[in-house]
Write an enzyme that holds these catalytic residues in place. Sequence first.
Site, PDB file in Angstrom:
ATOM      1  N   LYS A  44      44.505 -11.223  -7.754  1.00 58.54           N
ATOM      2  CA  LYS A  44      43.680 -10.479  -8.717  1.00 58.54           C
ATOM      3  C   LYS A  44      44.361 -10.222 -10.024  1.00 58.54           C
ATOM      4  O   LYS A  44      45.750 -10.238  -9.990  1.00 58.54           O
ATOM      5  CB  LYS A  44      43.306  -9.249  -7.913  1.00 58.54           C
ATOM      6  N   TYR A 254      62.950   5.468 -34.068  1.00 56.58           N
ATOM      7  CA  TYR A 254      62.247   6.601 -34.102  1.00 56.58           C
ATOM      8  C   TYR A 254      62.682   7.702 -33.469  1.00 56.58           C
ATOM      9  O   TYR A 254      63.283   8.024 -32.188  1.00 56.58           O
ATOM     10  CB  TYR A 254      60.895   6.327 -33.329  1.00 56.58           C
TER      11      TYR A 254
END
Length: 353
Positions: A44, A254
């Site tokens: 899956k 950042y």
Amino acid sequence: MHAPSDITADAPAALRLRLDGDALAANYRWFAQKAGVPAIPAVKADGYGLGAAEVTRRLEAAGATAFAVSTWAEALALARALRRADLPLLVLHGFTADCTAAATALPAARPVLDTLAQCSAWATAFPGRPADLMVDTGMNRLGLAPAELPAAAGLMLDTVHSHLASADIPEDPITERQLDRFRAVVAATPGARHALANSAGICWGRDYSFDAVRPGLGLYGGLPHPQARVERVVTPEARVVQVRRVPAGETVGYGGTWTAGRDSRIAVLNIGYADGLPRSLQAHLAIRHDGHRLPLAGRISMDLIAVDMTGHDVAEGDWLALDFDLPALSEAAGVSQYELLVHLSGRFARLWT
Ligand SMILES: *Cc1c(COP(=O)(O)O)cnc(C)c1O
């Protein structure tokens, strides 16, 4: 002027996911041998992010004869990719009437029916066609209550399943309680086959094997239980976009969370949280280079990371491999191994070796 449909140029894949086919097959054999019964791989979520079609092809070559997906849409996509309408697929989310066309197109697929309403929808749409059944033994997620089993008596049951809630936690007493309850389910559904264990459940021993098992995570290199023996399958590789000098005292990225303690050489790579590397990994993730582990410098950005490569040979355009140690990263960063796998983005070219 050109219409967009005139653009035929291609660009190279910016990222690579190296996938070790021998390790995938070895992991399959380890779980199948440990269980001693047929193993139905869970493929899956696009084969836990690795690519369900190629995973299925390789696991079939390794001996698997049936595969589990979540939905009929996944079942159709997989059967289409492999050009195999006869693929033996289990559909874990069961069946609703709006999936009749899909189930008709896939005659070898079986829903794993989860509710009484699903049971009657299946019996109405496909009378006499075999189906599987999920019975809940304590997870309280999907499945009939054991007391509801008599209402499913009219179905042609192939395999009756249950699912373990906490088999990855050694010694958790709920697992043995679920085993006891499942034994009662087995006694109540004679004539069907029975399956209980996921990857972690297989590690609890052959009492948990019954007629089949359903491994997922361990096939793909995740460590489901301390006793499992798994080989690494997945290695993300990224490319150096820029190499820069950062003088001692300057910061990178950042928020300026990393400060160069000396004059440094920083490689900036084209991979980030949009590709499935959550920011919580930044203190734990490293690049593997010439036998060294090189740490990240500063925050993971959307599409970029920076690596301190001071003293190491690196050039713009080089491909570098991440040290994608699923159990260690999961433990250190508090992100599940499952999530680390399935979030690997569509920007990777998946390359099997
Ligand atoms: C996903 C799934 C599995 C596989 O579980 P892993 O923990 O990945 O081994 C097995 N059974 C069911 C019902 C599942 O949904």
